[in-house]
Structure formats: structure tokens, C-alpha cells
Design an enzyme around this catalytic site. Structure first.
Site, short mmCIF file in Angstrom:
data_model
loop_
_atom_site.label_atom_id
_atom_site.label_comp_id
_atom_site.label_asym_id
_atom_site.label_seq_id
_atom_site.Cartn_x
_atom_site.Cartn_y
_atom_site.Cartn_z
N GLY A 30 0.84 -1.20 0.00
CA GLY A 30 0.00 0.00 0.00
C GLY A 30 0.87 1.24 0.00
CG ASP A 147 -1.59 -0.62 8.85
OD1 ASP A 147 -2.26 0.40 8.61
OD2 ASP A 147 -1.88 -1.74 8.40
CD GLN A 298 -7.39 6.16 8.05
OE1 GLN A 298 -7.07 5.83 9.18
NE2 GLN A 298 -8.19 5.42 7.31
O1 F6P Z 1 -1.22 -1.93 5.21
C1 F6P Z 1 -1.63 -0.64 4.99
C2 F6P Z 1 -3.09 -0.58 4.70
O2 F6P Z 1 -3.42 0.76 4.49
C3 F6P Z 1 -4.00 -1.23 5.74
O3 F6P Z 1 -4.23 -0.38 6.83
C4 F6P Z 1 -5.23 -1.54 4.93
O4 F6P Z 1 -5.94 -2.62 5.46
C5 F6P Z 1 -4.67 -1.90 3.61
O5 F6P Z 1 -3.42 -1.27 3.50
C6 F6P Z 1 -5.57 -1.49 2.46
O6 F6P Z 1 -4.99 -1.89 1.27
P1 F6P Z 1 -5.51 -1.55 -0.19
O7 F6P Z 1 -4.80 -0.32 -0.63
O8 F6P Z 1 -5.11 -2.72 -0.99
O9 F6P Z 1 -6.98 -1.33 -0.12
#
Ligand code: F6P
Length: 366
Positions: A30, A147, A298
Site C-alpha cells: 500500500g 499501520d 489516511q
Molecule cells: O497496510 C496498509 C493498509 O493501508 C491497511 O491499513 C489496509 O488494510 C490496507 O493497506 C488497504 O490496502 P488496499 O490499498 O489494498 O486497499
């Protein structure tokens, strides 16, 4: 897109090389604010040493599919405050693809790369750890994730920005909650850990905070809210981590996900626990409840000054580790000092919210 091989280049795995080096940089998993600041810092320091820098497109995918691009002073100019990543990112896991690891190694060799800077969280750096351990792959890591759940470092970059955004949202929800005498549930990110919930909840004055690693029950949360109302406070702010499992006094537990399918690292997609919790609270307390899911807000936009500084220090450290040939290491923050730890230590387990941090949050419940 492939790169022109460097004439006479020999990858110098695990050694300090006196010749010019070619260094790859990738951003995986992410995205988060500060990625570009790391790229800029690692690039600038490498250029000062006369090294060449190569951008790997979209995380590990770029090495699997040979998508590389030159990264010169021009490309990294002006990117310090910019959110996202100029290199792109994916959740590609070469270990889950037929021949994926071999293709990563082939691309690396054929592009004449000497070292790789992998900027990522538990998944991206988990791949880096295995490549280093199993193939002596010359990689160093930089700890990224909103996170803040990577082991071996006090803070990852990106976290401060996410907490800032969540805190601002809580502040805004406070005034509308108070006007309407409502309970406001705010769902924040945090797949396995409640760092964002706890920090933004403390900063924003939340009345109840629910996190995955120390799950209080829904009934307890409702009691705290009722207690507040009995004391004459007609509104409440509840912060919940997306990864919190609804936990009831009966012993029942319910994990809310958007879909059960998992990504290449085995993660389900979260989002929705806030709505389930909000419905529970309204039903059990009778108080009007509204829900806000902050989601990817966020992760977007400019990094805070603190994240820009941390990302910059991490980028310089990563470039230094490369120059010293100290592979299998990750830049880390201990107290106020930038150090390095082994990638193995960083990815061995997740860094969860300790009890004493949660106790700070709980002191203000109800
Ligand atoms: O690991 C970081 C994070 O932002 C998590 O908090 C969240 O669950 C996940 O990535 C979301 O990922 P994506 O961008 O694939 O929706």
C-alpha cells in the site's frame, strides 16, 4: 521496459565495490505519504557517490516483468512533499508466481544492478528477507506503512501523516456530534494492529477505542458510552480499527470484511466494521449513531513534516547501507537515532500496541 546493460558491469553481491554502482529502488504494498521523500534522499546520496539509480516500476512486479526506468536528478527533483510514489506500487508477490523469483533475479542481473533498496511493509520486506536469506540477494529495506506495525523500528514513515489526518477527522466529528447529541463511530485503518486508532484516539479525545490486539467487548463499549451520558455528556466519539473483530460477552466474535478473497500475501480486504459496530451501539444504547469510514484518505496527500524528515533520514541510511555493502539490513528508528536492524528481525513478527499504550487511551474512556 528493459534497461541498457552496463558495459563490463559485474554484480558485486555482498561486497563494497570500488567501481560505480547501479542501484535499484522499489516501492511495494500500500502506498503511503513519504515514499517519494525516501526515493529522493536515497537517490541524492547515491548520486553524490557517483552511483546510477534505477526505478523499479510497481514494486516487485517491475522486477518480475522487467519494467525498469532510469532515475536521474531530474526525475527526483521536486518530489519531497508529494504523496504517493513516482514509481508506482502493487501487492505483487514473486513467491506466489510461477518462476517469479527466478525472473526477479534475471531482471536484476541483466540490468546490471548491484543493489536494491526495497521500501515497504511486512509483505514487501518479507519478500526481501527471503531473497536475501535464500539467494544472497543484495537488498536493504526501508520501513513503510501507515499501520506502524513493523518490528525492529519505533516508527515507520507514513504513520504520522495518517494519525494527523485521523485526528483532524475526529476533531471535526466532535463538533457535529455535540450539536446533534450523537454517537460518532470513526473507522480507521489498521489491518492487524490498532496504532492509528490508539494514537489518533488519544490525540482527538476519543471516548472509546477498539483495536484488534486488545479487543474490549461491544457491551463494554456501550457501557462506557452510557456512563458518559449519565454524567451529562450527550455525545460520544468511538474510534475503531478496521481489523477489530466484533467481540461479545457471550464469547461470539465476528470479523467484518469487504470480501473473503485474499491478495497475494493472504490478506482479506477490510472495511465495514464501523457500520456493524454503529448498528450494535444504536440498538443497545438507543442513542442515535452515525458512522464515518476514513479509508484511503489516511494514505493520500502530502506527508507531515515529521514524516518527510523521517523518510529522508531513512533514505540516506538505506543508501549508506548499500555503499557499505551491508545487505539484509533495514533502516530503523530507535528513540531519536537512525540505526539498522536485520530484515529477519523486522519481519519476524508484527509490532502490536502494547498494554501500556492502550492504558493511556483507556484512562479517558467513558
Ligand atoms: O497496510 C496498509 C493498509 O493501508 C491497511 O491499513 C489496509 O488494510 C490496507 O493497506 C488497504 O490496502 P488496499 O490499498 O489494498 O486497499
Amino acid at each position: 521496459m528493459g534497461l541498457t546493460p552496463r558495459v563490463g558491469s559485474t554484480p558485486t553481491f555482498g561486497m563494497i565495490s570500488p567501481v560505480a554502482k547501479r542501484i535499484g529502488i522499489l516501492t511495494g504494498g500500500g502506498d503511503c505519504p513519504g515514499l517519494n521523500a525516501v526515493i529522493r534522499a536515497a537517490g541524492r546520496r547515491s548520486f553524490q557517490r557517483g552511483y546510477e539509480v534505477v526505478g523499479v516500476r510497481d514494486g516487485w512486479r517491475g522486477l518480475v516483468e522487467n519494467e525498469l526506468e532510469p532515475l536521474g536528478p531530474r526525475e527526483i527533483s521536486g518530489i519531497l512533499p508529494r504523496g504517493g510514489t513516482i514509481l508506482g506500487t502493487t501487492r505483487t508477490n514473486p513467491y506466489k508466481l510461477e518462476g517469479g523469483v527466478e525472473r526477479v533475479r534475471e531482471t536484476f542481473e541483466s540490468a546490471g544492478l548491484d543493489a536494491l533498496v526495497a521500501i515497504g511493509g511486512e509483505d514487501t520486506l518479507g519478500v526481501a528477507t527471503r531473497l536475501y536469506e535464500e539467494h544472497d540477494f543484495p537488498v536493504v529495506g526501508v520501513p513503510k506503512t501507515i499501520d506502524n506495525d513493523l518490528n525492529g523500528t519505533d516508527y515507520t514513515f507514513g504513520f504520522d501523516t495518517a494519525v494527523f489526518i485521523a485526528t483532524e477527522a475526529i476533531d471535526r466529528l466532535h463538533t457535529t456530534a455535540e450539536s446533534h447529541n450523537r454517537v460518532m463511530v470513526v473507522e480507521v485503518m489498521g489491518r492487524h494492529t490498532g496504532w492509528i486508532a490508539v494514537m489518533s484516539g488519544i490525540a482527538g479525545g476519543a471516548d472509546v477505542i477498539l483495536i484488534p490486539e486488545q479487543p474490549i467487548t461491544v457491551e463494554q463499549a456501550c457501557r462506557e458510552i452510557q456512563l458518559r451520558h449519565e454524567r451529562g455528556k450527550d455525545f460520544s466519539i468511538v474510534v475503531v480499527s478496521e481489523g477489530y473483530e466484533l467481540t461479545y460477552e457471550s464469547g461470539e466474535r465476528r470479523l467484518v470484511t469487504q470480501e473473503l478473497a485474499t491478495d497475494e500475501f493472504g490478506h482479506v480486504r477490510f472495511g465495514g466494521v464501523g457500520h456493524a459496530l454503529g448498528a450494535d451501539i444504536e440498538e443497545r444504547t438507543g442513542y442515535e449513531t452515525r458512522v464515518t469510514v476514513l479509508g484511503h484518505v489516511q494514505r493520500g496527500g502530502s506527508p507531515t513534516p515529521r514524516d518527510r524528515v523521517l523518510a529522508t533520514r531513512y533514505g540516506l541510511k538505506a543508501a549508506d547501507l548499500v555503499a557499505e555493502g551491508r545487505f539484509g539490513r533495514m533502516a530503523a528508528l530507535h528513540g531519536d537515532t537512525i540505526v539498522d536492524v536485520s530484515l529477519a528481525e523486522a519481519t519476524a513478527e508484527l509490532k502490536t500496541v502494547p498494554e501500556d499504550w492502550y492504558a493511556v487511551a483507556k484512562a479517558f474512556f467513558g
